[in-house]
Design a protein around this motif. Structure first.
Motif, PDB file in Angstrom:
ATOM      1  N   THR A  79       0.834  -1.200   0.000  1.00  0.00           N
ATOM      2  CA  THR A  79       0.000   0.000   0.000  1.00  0.00           C
ATOM      3  C   THR A  79       0.869   1.250   0.000  1.00  0.00           C
ATOM      4  OG1 THR A  79      -0.101  -0.001   2.425  1.00  0.00           O
ATOM      5  CG2 THR A  79      -1.892  -1.137   1.243  1.00  0.00           C
ATOM      6  N   LYS A  80       0.228   2.344  -0.397  1.00  0.00           N
ATOM      7  CA  LYS A  80       0.949   3.620  -0.434  1.00  0.00           C
ATOM      8  C   LYS A  80       1.236   4.138   0.964  1.00  0.00           C
ATOM      9  CE  LYS A  80       0.705   8.266  -2.414  1.00  0.00           C
ATOM     10  NZ  LYS A  80      -0.063   9.180  -3.307  1.00  0.00           N
ATOM     11  N   TRP A  81       0.262   3.958   1.870  1.00  0.00           N
ATOM     12  CA  TRP A  81       0.410   4.448   3.240  1.00  0.00           C
ATOM     13  C   TRP A  81       0.299   3.284   4.218  1.00  0.00           C
ATOM     14  CZ3 TRP A  81       1.753   9.425   3.231  1.00  0.00           C
ATOM     15  CH2 TRP A  81       1.294  10.256   2.199  1.00  0.00           C
TER      16      TRP A  81
ATOM     17  N   ASN B 138      -4.336   3.331   0.175  1.00  0.00           N
ATOM     18  CA  ASN B 138      -3.787   3.745  -1.107  1.00  0.00           C
ATOM     19  C   ASN B 138      -4.327   5.108  -1.545  1.00  0.00           C
ATOM     20  OD1 ASN B 138      -1.994   1.586  -1.944  1.00  0.00           O
ATOM     21  ND2 ASN B 138      -3.830   0.287  -2.057  1.00  0.00           N
TER      22      ASN B 138
ATOM     23  N   GLU C  92      -4.705   9.100  -2.077  1.00  0.00           N
ATOM     24  CA  GLU C  92      -3.706  10.084  -2.499  1.00  0.00           C
ATOM     25  C   GLU C  92      -3.149  10.860  -1.306  1.00  0.00           C
ATOM     26  OE1 GLU C  92      -2.198  10.743  -5.417  1.00  0.00           O
ATOM     27  OE2 GLU C  92      -3.151   8.885  -6.084  1.00  0.00           O
TER      28      GLU C  92
END
Length: 250
Positions: A68-70, A176, A178
């Motif tokens: 995941t992004k975060w 995920n 932004e």
């Protein structure tokens, strides 16, 4: 009649009764004084606790994630500020030698997660930083000419001391999206209120340079209400009647 009274007065048992009566009256008065002190404590200290400010908030520490992004370890912190002021009714000039926070007791579902943090000493960081080197069991502020929270000093004529009680590692959150709003982390991680609630007690001891020490026990319920929904909340306590200071025997 006078002769009978003289005979009674000269009797040995009469003197015993008088002595016992005097002792009883003395003990009664002493008991009243002790009871009054236990209820009211010190009524004319050189310095007074005048206000407590509580700031509850949520934050997240970045953790590694390949999916995941975060990714965050979510924690909920409670920053506590104690205001100590000179007693205007105290006639002598005294100086604070030190102020100590210790004997911390915690009642919580997540008791083992709650840590005591001192202010971070790095002048370029925020006041509090949840790192291993800042975890302590007691905090001692030294009386100096000026207050400096990061240096753990308080003006010897009164000032503010601060510390943090943080409920660490209460959840992990990945996303995920932004962007991430850290104030929403408790909600997004679906943290429950019962996992945050804690009853805290600790001793506050004020030591005066001339030698006297005064101690009280402070009881608080944390966090401040609605921290899950709002992300950060605060509260001021100005009624100090429940915090009874007593002189510590040295």
């Amino acid at each position: 009649m006078i002769g009978k009274l003289r005979n009674i007065v000269t009797k040995k048992y009469f003197h015993i009764v008088v002595v016992i009566s005097i002792i009883f009256i003395f003990l009664f008065i002493l008991g009243i004084i002790i009871l009054k002190y236990n209820v009211e404590g010190e009524t004319n200290m050189p310095f007074e606790l005048t206000k407590i400010t509580l700031i509850s908030s949520c934050e997240g520490k970045d953790i590694e994630s390949t999916d995941t992004k975060w990714a965050f370890d979510v924690y909920q912190s409670n920053d506590i500020y104690l205001y100590l002021d000179k007693n205007k009714n105290y006639k002598e000039t005294k100086a604070i030698q030190s102020v100590t926070i210790d004997n911390i007791q915690i009642e919580s579902n997540k008791k083992d997660n709650i840590k005591l943090y001192k202010p971070d000493e790095n002048p370029e960081t925020k006041l509090f930083k949840n790192t291993e080197e800042n975890i302590v069991n007691t905090i001692n502020y030294k009386g100096e000419m000026e207050s400096n929270l990061k240096n753990l000093t308080i003006s010897n004529q009164g000032g503010i001391i601060a510390f943090r009680l943080s409920n660490d590692n209460i959840a992990q959150y990945t996303s995920n999206d932004e962007t991430i709003n850290h104030l929403e982390l408790l909600q997004k991680a679906e943290v429950k209120q019962e996992d945050l609630n804690a009853k805290i007690s600790f001793d506050l001891t004020i030591k005066i340079a001339e030698g006297n020490q005064y101690k009280t026990t402070i009881n608080l319920e944390l966090p401040v209400e609605n921290v899950i929904e709002q992300g950060t909340t605060s509260k001021e306590i100005t009624n100090m009647e429940d915090f009874i200071f007593k002189r510590v025997k040295i």
